[in-house]
Scaffold this motif. Sequence first.
Motif, PDB file in Angstrom:
ATOM      1  N   ARG A  60      27.009 -16.755  19.718  1.00 29.31           N
ATOM      2  CA  ARG A  60      27.625 -15.457  18.996  1.00 29.31           C
ATOM      3  C   ARG A  60      27.144 -15.187  17.714  1.00 29.31           C
ATOM      4  NH1 ARG A  60      31.964 -19.444  19.644  1.00 29.31           N
ATOM      5  NH2 ARG A  60      32.703 -18.095  21.287  1.00 29.31           N
ATOM      6  N   THR A  61      27.097 -14.272  17.334  1.00 30.17           N
ATOM      7  CA  THR A  61      27.085 -13.759  15.593  1.00 30.17           C
ATOM      8  C   THR A  61      28.424 -13.198  15.227  1.00 30.17           C
ATOM      9  OG1 THR A  61      26.285 -11.577  16.140  1.00 30.17           O
ATOM     10  CG2 THR A  61      24.474 -13.051  15.989  1.00 30.17           C
ATOM     11  N   GLU A  62      28.337 -12.828  13.986  1.00 28.98           N
ATOM     12  CA  GLU A  62      29.658 -12.362  13.267  1.00 28.98           C
ATOM     13  C   GLU A  62      30.401 -11.403  14.034  1.00 28.98           C
ATOM     14  OE1 GLU A  62      29.489 -11.559   9.271  1.00 28.98           O
ATOM     15  OE2 GLU A  62      29.253 -13.746   8.627  1.00 28.98           O
ATOM     16  N   GLU A  63      29.307 -10.326  14.804  1.00 29.42           N
ATOM     17  CA  GLU A  63      29.835  -9.219  15.458  1.00 29.42           C
ATOM     18  C   GLU A  63      29.968  -9.258  16.970  1.00 29.42           C
ATOM     19  OE1 GLU A  63      28.865  -4.444  15.214  1.00 29.42           O
ATOM     20  OE2 GLU A  63      27.588  -5.997  14.017  1.00 29.42           O
ATOM     21  N   PHE A  64      29.278  -9.953  17.584  1.00 33.60           N
ATOM     22  CA  PHE A  64      28.846 -10.009  18.970  1.00 33.60           C
ATOM     23  C   PHE A  64      28.645 -11.280  19.728  1.00 33.60           C
ATOM     24  CE2 PHE A  64      26.320  -6.237  17.502  1.00 33.60           C
ATOM     25  CZ  PHE A  64      27.202  -5.111  18.026  1.00 33.60           C
ATOM     26  N   ILE A  81      20.738 -21.701  12.993  1.00 29.55           N
ATOM     27  CA  ILE A  81      21.044 -21.707  14.195  1.00 29.55           C
ATOM     28  C   ILE A  81      21.988 -22.970  14.664  1.00 29.55           C
ATOM     29  CG2 ILE A  81      20.729 -21.912  17.029  1.00 29.55           C
ATOM     30  CD1 ILE A  81      18.205 -20.002  16.451  1.00 29.55           C
ATOM     31  N   SER A  82      23.363 -22.984  14.837  1.00 28.33           N
ATOM     32  CA  SER A  82      23.869 -24.091  14.819  1.00 28.33           C
ATOM     33  C   SER A  82      24.529 -24.362  16.240  1.00 28.33           C
ATOM     34  CB  SER A  82      24.980 -24.057  13.696  1.00 28.33           C
ATOM     35  OG  SER A  82      26.027 -22.765  13.953  1.00 28.33           O
ATOM     36  N   PHE A  83      25.279 -25.229  16.587  1.00 27.46           N
ATOM     37  CA  PHE A  83      25.957 -25.442  17.861  1.00 27.46           C
ATOM     38  C   PHE A  83      26.879 -26.343  17.742  1.00 27.46           C
ATOM     39  CE2 PHE A  83      22.765 -28.996  17.644  1.00 27.46           C
ATOM     40  CZ  PHE A  83      23.347 -29.964  18.173  1.00 27.46           C
ATOM     41  N   ILE A  84      27.926 -26.282  18.603  1.00 28.34           N
ATOM     42  CA  ILE A  84      29.150 -27.033  18.801  1.00 28.34           C
ATOM     43  C   ILE A  84      29.217 -27.195  20.102  1.00 28.34           C
ATOM     44  CG2 ILE A  84      30.273 -26.153  16.520  1.00 28.34           C
ATOM     45  CD1 ILE A  84      32.065 -24.586  18.378  1.00 28.34           C
ATOM     46  N   TYR A  85      30.322 -28.481  20.288  1.00 25.01           N
ATOM     47  CA  TYR A  85      30.387 -28.568  21.765  1.00 25.01           C
ATOM     48  C   TYR A  85      32.060 -27.768  22.246  1.00 25.01           C
ATOM     49  CZ  TYR A  85      26.523 -31.533  22.873  1.00 25.01           C
ATOM     50  OH  TYR A  85      25.353 -31.975  23.080  1.00 25.01           O
ATOM     51  N   GLN A  86      31.972 -27.382  23.249  1.00 28.89           N
ATOM     52  CA  GLN A  86      33.483 -26.630  23.701  1.00 28.89           C
ATOM     53  C   GLN A  86      33.812 -27.008  24.996  1.00 28.89           C
ATOM     54  OE1 GLN A  86      36.565 -26.054  23.025  1.00 28.89           O
ATOM     55  NE2 GLN A  86      36.126 -24.330  21.564  1.00 28.89           N
ATOM     56  N   ASP A  87      34.677 -27.855  25.235  1.00 32.37           N
ATOM     57  CA  ASP A  87      35.233 -28.074  26.648  1.00 32.37           C
ATOM     58  C   ASP A  87      36.493 -27.105  26.908  1.00 32.37           C
ATOM     59  OD1 ASP A  87      36.294 -29.006  28.900  1.00 32.37           O
ATOM     60  OD2 ASP A  87      36.853 -30.834  28.402  1.00 32.37           O
ATOM     61  N   PRO A  88      36.037 -26.209  27.920  1.00 35.23           N
ATOM     62  CA  PRO A  88      37.206 -24.999  28.142  1.00 35.23           C
ATOM     63  C   PRO A  88      38.594 -25.628  28.420  1.00 35.23           C
ATOM     64  CG  PRO A  88      35.312 -24.347  29.056  1.00 35.23           C
ATOM     65  CD  PRO A  88      34.974 -25.911  28.704  1.00 35.23           C
ATOM     66  N   LEU A  89      38.518 -26.821  29.041  1.00 31.83           N
ATOM     67  CA  LEU A  89      39.933 -27.427  29.759  1.00 31.83           C
ATOM     68  C   LEU A  89      40.605 -28.040  28.322  1.00 31.83           C
ATOM     69  CD1 LEU A  89      38.897 -28.940  33.199  1.00 31.83           C
ATOM     70  CD2 LEU A  89      40.054 -26.949  32.523  1.00 31.83           C
ATOM     71  N   ALA A  90      39.704 -28.048  27.235  1.00 30.67           N
ATOM     72  CA  ALA A  90      40.595 -28.869  26.255  1.00 30.67           C
ATOM     73  C   ALA A  90      41.220 -27.725  25.283  1.00 30.67           C
ATOM     74  CB  ALA A  90      39.462 -29.572  25.211  1.00 30.67           C
ATOM     75  N   SER A 136      19.028 -31.975  26.593  1.00 25.15           N
ATOM     76  CA  SER A 136      17.826 -31.091  26.476  1.00 25.15           C
ATOM     77  C   SER A 136      18.330 -29.765  25.940  1.00 25.15           C
ATOM     78  CB  SER A 136      17.336 -30.771  27.876  1.00 25.15           C
ATOM     79  OG  SER A 136      16.710 -31.989  28.414  1.00 25.15           O
ATOM     80  N   THR A 137      19.397 -29.221  26.073  1.00 17.49           N
ATOM     81  CA  THR A 137      20.113 -28.069  25.465  1.00 17.49           C
ATOM     82  C   THR A 137      20.202 -28.146  23.946  1.00 17.49           C
ATOM     83  OG1 THR A 137      21.183 -27.570  27.440  1.00 17.49           O
ATOM     84  CG2 THR A 137      22.026 -26.431  25.512  1.00 17.49           C
ATOM     85  N   GLU A 155      25.785 -19.054  16.408  1.00 22.41           N
ATOM     86  CA  GLU A 155      26.297 -20.110  16.682  1.00 22.41           C
ATOM     87  C   GLU A 155      26.292 -20.205  18.231  1.00 22.41           C
ATOM     88  OE1 GLU A 155      30.208 -22.175  15.104  1.00 22.41           O
ATOM     89  OE2 GLU A 155      30.762 -20.789  16.853  1.00 22.41           O
ATOM     90  N   VAL A 156      25.903 -21.254  18.536  1.00 22.68           N
ATOM     91  CA  VAL A 156      26.201 -21.634  20.209  1.00 22.68           C
ATOM     92  C   VAL A 156      27.125 -22.697  20.491  1.00 22.68           C
ATOM     93  CG1 VAL A 156      24.712 -22.075  22.151  1.00 22.68           C
ATOM     94  CG2 VAL A 156      23.670 -21.092  20.161  1.00 22.68           C
ATOM     95  N   GLU A 157      27.961 -22.164  21.442  1.00 29.16           N
ATOM     96  CA  GLU A 157      29.024 -23.179  22.178  1.00 29.16           C
ATOM     97  C   GLU A 157      28.159 -23.822  23.285  1.00 29.16           C
ATOM     98  OE1 GLU A 157      32.623 -21.582  23.080  1.00 29.16           O
ATOM     99  OE2 GLU A 157      32.978 -21.502  20.905  1.00 29.16           O
ATOM    100  N   ILE A 158      28.132 -25.318  23.453  1.00 27.79           N
ATOM    101  CA  ILE A 158      27.434 -25.984  24.630  1.00 27.79           C
ATOM    102  C   ILE A 158      28.872 -26.363  25.509  1.00 27.79           C
ATOM    103  CG2 ILE A 158      26.089 -27.948  25.400  1.00 27.79           C
ATOM    104  CD1 ILE A 158      24.530 -27.996  22.871  1.00 27.79           C
ATOM    105  N   LEU A 159      28.642 -25.733  26.556  1.00 22.91           N
ATOM    106  CA  LEU A 159      30.227 -26.078  27.346  1.00 22.91           C
ATOM    107  C   LEU A 159      29.851 -27.400  28.234  1.00 22.91           C
ATOM    108  CD1 LEU A 159      30.625 -22.267  28.681  1.00 22.91           C
ATOM    109  CD2 LEU A 159      31.608 -23.545  26.611  1.00 22.91           C
TER     110      LEU A 159
END
Length: 558
Positions: free
Chosen positions: A144-148, A92-101, A76-77, A57-61
């Motif tokens: 991230r994976t389940e472990e790292f 391979i999945s992705f989500i968006y994550q805003d650190p300030l939210a 592009s990402t 899983e990938v967080e796009i910041l």
Amino acid sequence: MQKNNLISFLIGLGALIAISVILTYIVPFRIDLTEEKRYSLNPATIEFLRQLDEPVEVEILLTGNLPGGMRRLQRSTEEMLRTFDAYASKKISFIYQDPLALPKDVQEEYIVILAEYGINPTNLFVTEDGGQKSILIWPGIVARTEEFETGALILKGERMASNEEILNQSIENLEFELINAIRKLVGEKQYSIGLFMGHGELSEDDGFGFVEALVDDYEVFKIPMEQAKKVEDLDPFAVLIVSGPRESYDERAIYLIDQYLMNGGNVLFLVDALVYDMIQARGDGTVGMPFDHGLDNMLFRYGVRVNKDFIQDINFGYYPVMAGNFGNQEQLVPLPWPFFIKASLMAKHPITKGLDQVLFRFTSSLDTVKADGVRKTPLIFTSEFSRKLSAPVRIAFEDMANEPNIEDFNQAFLPLGYLLEGEFTSVFKNRFLPTGADKTTFQEQGAGGKVLVVGGSSVFTSQSELGTGTPLPLGVDPFNAVTFANRQFLQNTIAYLTEPEGLIASRSKQFKIRPLNKAKVRQEKSFWQWFNVGVPLIFLGLLGGVWFFVRKLKYKNR
């Protein structure tokens, strides 16, 4: 009639569904019709993705109300991750994550973690409600994976490039940055790196810079030279590093390195041509003098000569010196120091393309010499205002009391590192072999090995924290609180030497910048707006008219 039409329609629909299923699940394929193969992946990337054994899983910041350039990087990402998922054996999945939210109780900790991954906030100005507003963004991803878990900065480029060029370089290198982050999560250490010891190498930081930069991806070993009895003892190492010897290499040691290269090995030579004592740079100063490290003939045979000089550059760093006391406190002041070169001009090569500035401290110039079958590629250059000072070179703080005179810097774009590839000739060809060498296994010609030569060891030597003396990661300048790209330069170098056609090859992508002609846009804006809206409507109207006319002819006699 209607029944036949219905049957034909159902047959056609079924055929389309069958073709769709076959192409999607049984014989999937993708066609990249772009001129630059923008959506094509490097074969090594595809092979890695097909061997993926767990979901990622990938967080796009990059999220929120972004200006145009950052939206392009964000898009592009996302597109690159979708392409990864199309080839990967696991999701391979992705989500968006805003650190300030994030909630306040986890936000601070999360931002600290991002900083540890090298992802620091960037301040942007966006237009909103007719005015300008400042926003913070984190131009990176967290995978991230389940472990790292790990993170990667995706907004990278050469320091002297424009904002548009930096964005373009970032998009060009996006495949490498993303797949490299995933590799760190699930990959295994496949190669061993050897650091030679026994001739005064690594005397400044004891190899901390190499180990800290490489230990996550490689097995790093220090090799006492006296313990290497034969060439086979060096075979387990994918790369050997000779960094800053202070004593001369004897024939036996040179023979071992030479034959290791002839057998397809890779060697990184970081050679100091002059020696000096910085403690004596105060007062009357000191001089940098040549010394014999025993490697000149070998490097000459391979195609490069390290000159007995030092380079100075007008794009310089600063050296901290004591300038008396202020009250009861000692004062440290930054002294202009042209011996510290902030190199910004990079070759379009997978090792250096898109690198930020690299700091060279006391480095010598390099010349190429004839070596049949060897391809020589310069990787990093000085600025257009440089000069070479031949030995003996005066080194004195008092000479830098005033800013250097730019007119004295009349040489341009001096190469600071050379990559050598091809068919090397042994330095022992037509010579007597050292005592004890096995003549039956001697090779006078080699192919497949690679050599990188830099005229100074400090480029991969870590500096120390002021006060405590604790060694810092490569590229961290303790006095100016600046981080140079030396660590990335080393990592890219080792990746290329070990697997030139591997993941590092994805950094060879080049996308053209195609800016719009702003004056022409203003002049023709209305025309193209009407054209884009009107032409489709006119076309549909004509198509409808033709269809109506055909039906009228078909049914007028019925």
